[in-house]
Design an enzyme around this catalytic site. Sequence first.
Site, PDB file in Angstrom:
ATOM      1  N   ASP A 181       0.902  -1.141   0.000  1.00  0.00           N
ATOM      2  CA  ASP A 181       0.000   0.000   0.000  1.00  0.00           C
ATOM      3  C   ASP A 181       0.943   1.193   0.000  1.00  0.00           C
ATOM      4  O   ASP A 181       1.565   1.502   1.025  1.00  0.00           O
ATOM      5  CB  ASP A 181      -0.876   0.010   1.267  1.00  0.00           C
ATOM      6  CG  ASP A 181      -1.884   1.134   1.223  1.00  0.00           C
ATOM      7  OD1 ASP A 181      -1.491   2.259   0.879  1.00  0.00           O
ATOM      8  OD2 ASP A 181      -3.057   0.882   1.524  1.00  0.00           O
ATOM      9  N   HIS A 182       1.098   1.844  -1.159  1.00  0.00           N
ATOM     10  CA  HIS A 182       2.210   2.805  -1.249  1.00  0.00           C
ATOM     11  C   HIS A 182       2.019   3.995  -0.299  1.00  0.00           C
ATOM     12  O   HIS A 182       2.979   4.687   0.015  1.00  0.00           O
ATOM     13  CB  HIS A 182       2.464   3.238  -2.700  1.00  0.00           C
ATOM     14  CG  HIS A 182       1.531   4.277  -3.226  1.00  0.00           C
ATOM     15  ND1 HIS A 182       0.313   3.987  -3.754  1.00  0.00           N
ATOM     16  CD2 HIS A 182       1.645   5.621  -3.311  1.00  0.00           C
ATOM     17  CE1 HIS A 182      -0.285   5.098  -4.138  1.00  0.00           C
ATOM     18  NE2 HIS A 182       0.496   6.112  -3.879  1.00  0.00           N
ATOM     19  N   ASP A 239     -10.540   2.348  -5.100  1.00  0.00           N
ATOM     20  CA  ASP A 239      -9.210   2.793  -5.515  1.00  0.00           C
ATOM     21  C   ASP A 239      -8.447   3.468  -4.375  1.00  0.00           C
ATOM     22  O   ASP A 239      -7.241   3.293  -4.242  1.00  0.00           O
ATOM     23  CB  ASP A 239      -9.382   3.773  -6.692  1.00  0.00           C
ATOM     24  CG  ASP A 239      -8.073   4.141  -7.350  1.00  0.00           C
ATOM     25  OD1 ASP A 239      -7.289   3.217  -7.633  1.00  0.00           O
ATOM     26  OD2 ASP A 239      -7.829   5.342  -7.588  1.00  0.00           O
ATOM     27  N   HIS A 244      -5.639   2.881   0.924  1.00  0.00           N
ATOM     28  CA  HIS A 244      -4.814   3.994   1.421  1.00  0.00           C
ATOM     29  C   HIS A 244      -5.463   4.755   2.582  1.00  0.00           C
ATOM     30  O   HIS A 244      -4.849   5.000   3.617  1.00  0.00           O
ATOM     31  CB  HIS A 244      -4.553   5.005   0.307  1.00  0.00           C
ATOM     32  CG  HIS A 244      -4.013   4.414  -0.959  1.00  0.00           C
ATOM     33  ND1 HIS A 244      -3.128   3.365  -0.976  1.00  0.00           N
ATOM     34  CD2 HIS A 244      -4.223   4.732  -2.261  1.00  0.00           C
ATOM     35  CE1 HIS A 244      -2.817   3.077  -2.230  1.00  0.00           C
ATOM     36  NE2 HIS A 244      -3.470   3.886  -3.034  1.00  0.00           N
TER      37      HIS A 244
HETATM   38  C1  BG6 Z   1      -3.205   4.903  -6.567  1.00  0.00           C
HETATM   39  C2  BG6 Z   1      -4.532   5.027  -7.257  1.00  0.00           C
HETATM   40  O1  BG6 Z   1      -3.197   3.808  -5.707  1.00  0.00           O
HETATM   41  O2  BG6 Z   1      -2.960   6.082  -5.816  1.00  0.00           O
HETATM   42  C3  BG6 Z   1      -4.560   6.240  -8.158  1.00  0.00           C
HETATM   43  O3  BG6 Z   1      -4.781   3.862  -8.032  1.00  0.00           O
HETATM   44  C4  BG6 Z   1      -4.188   7.483  -7.382  1.00  0.00           C
HETATM   45  O4  BG6 Z   1      -5.836   6.411  -8.765  1.00  0.00           O
HETATM   46  C5  BG6 Z   1      -2.897   7.249  -6.615  1.00  0.00           C
HETATM   47  O5  BG6 Z   1      -4.023   8.525  -8.311  1.00  0.00           O
HETATM   48  C6  BG6 Z   1      -2.619   8.418  -5.694  1.00  0.00           C
HETATM   49  O6  BG6 Z   1      -1.337   8.266  -5.166  1.00  0.00           O
HETATM   50  P1  BG6 Z   1      -0.498   9.525  -4.705  1.00  0.00           P
HETATM   51  O7  BG6 Z   1       0.741   8.925  -4.130  1.00  0.00           O
HETATM   52  O8  BG6 Z   1      -0.255  10.347  -5.948  1.00  0.00           O
HETATM   53  O9  BG6 Z   1      -1.345  10.235  -3.725  1.00  0.00           O
END
Ligand code: BG6
Length: 506
Positions: A181-182, A239, A244
């Site tokens: 989960d980045h 998503d 997240h």
């Molecule tokens: C991803 C989603 O996991 O996270 C995208 O699939 C989204 O739709 C992105 O744009 C957002 O990541 P960050 O790091 O730019 O907030």
Amino acid sequence: MQTNNSHIYVIFGASGDLTKRKLVPALYALFVQNLLPVKFALLGVSRSHFSDDEFRDSMKSAINTFKEIDNIKRIDEFVKLIYYSSIQFDDVTTYLPLKQRIGELRVKLDISGNTMFYLSTPPSLYGTIPSILASIGLNNELDGWKRVIIEKPFGYDLASAIKLKDVLLKDWHEGQLFRIDHYLGKETVQNLLVTRFSNGIFEPLWNRNYIHHVEITSAESIGVEKRGGYYESSGALRDMVQNHLLQVAAFTAMESPSSLEPDAIRYEILKVFQSLRPIKKEDVTTHAIRGQYLQSTIKGETISGYREEEGVNPNSVTETFAAIKFYIDNWRWGGVPFYIRTGKRLPTRVTEVVIHFKPTPHFLFSKGLAHNAHNQLVIRIQPDEGVLLKIGMKIPGAGFEVQNVNMDFHYSELSHQRIPSAYERLIYDSIRGDSTLFARTDEVIEAWKFLSPIIENWKSSKDVPLYGYPAGTWGPEKADELIEDNDQTWRYPCKNLADDGIYCEL
Ligand code: BG6
């Protein structure tokens, strides 16, 4: 510190976008900082046919294009560690040559049996690939660790998440599974724990006695770009919220873990998810609002609506905006509403956690124009990472007029050290076998369980409105009605961009 953890890093889906944009640039950054073991090989695996050299060339240009670190002097040295094999993902016979290739590389480069399998593939293969790898013994840890990394979505709903769990846990044990989960790789999400648990001043206030409500906003100014096909089957709730933002909510709400051991933290996250008050089917409309962006004009430029985007059904009812209200039924949070809001094509890109404190019991002073008696602690996850405390101060001069001022800390002031990207951090942790920042199976299932009534309701009910909002605005105004207290709103860090900020029902 360089690890002795020699291993082969196998990326399935190596010809794809994620490999080029994130994975290989992050591995290169680790290499430059001497954070990869001396004995290391990267084996790209995909359907396309490339020689090792062709694949090396394309990775070289990816590292240059999607630069993760300034030092590009060691690219040639790094790409020498890269190899490539082609495979049909669902054909077990093509995995035998792959197994042989891994064995040969191991002997040639004197690498132990440790092997990482990163699935940068469509989610439909998350069950298939690990099962086939296990069927040919590549899950066996007798000669070294074997780990699988998968990206979200971990299932499409509760039923498919349980099915995926069963397939994975049949052949692999929990310690071998790393679900990325980045958001958990972001410094500022981790800093939530440090802010809360390394300071004596916040924790005494961090509860139902002093906190009025908690808001988590993740706004994006971009639309779905070229990802319409994927997004159609996902929508904002799956998503962003299922993974997240519920994780961010858990970091905000959890009790202090007994230690920094991975499971100590993950049990606390699980406890938060288990305490989420189930949303009854009949309450979905008062607890969740969905929206979809419409064509609008921003600074003279026409911005397409979601239904006009590539790969999107012109009658789509997929939500590009979701806002939910929920409660965490435990002693700390009893009665405190939590609000999560996320959307594409909002006025700006910002992710923040806002702790809205209760007002003073009696207001002694005359209010200045800008005064809001509720103090706010804003933890900015991105961009301009930092912490902002909004407090009332006296306006100089006669009398006692009060206005809000900001005590504003910017993370960039903390050090001149480079902040590693989320992928770099998480790949490094997975290599070290540290699963703290990866979602555990039980957390994922609980999160799906909680969102199920909303998912079901939005899927099946024609009576649930999908509100249109002009691209460049803060989503449907209807989302304001979620906030219980008339005196309160979401925090709007900037104004609507579109010419007409009104919403209409689709
Ligand atoms: C991803 C989603 O996991 O996270 C995208 O699939 C989204 O739709 C992105 O744009 C957002 O990541 P960050 O790091 O730019 O907030």
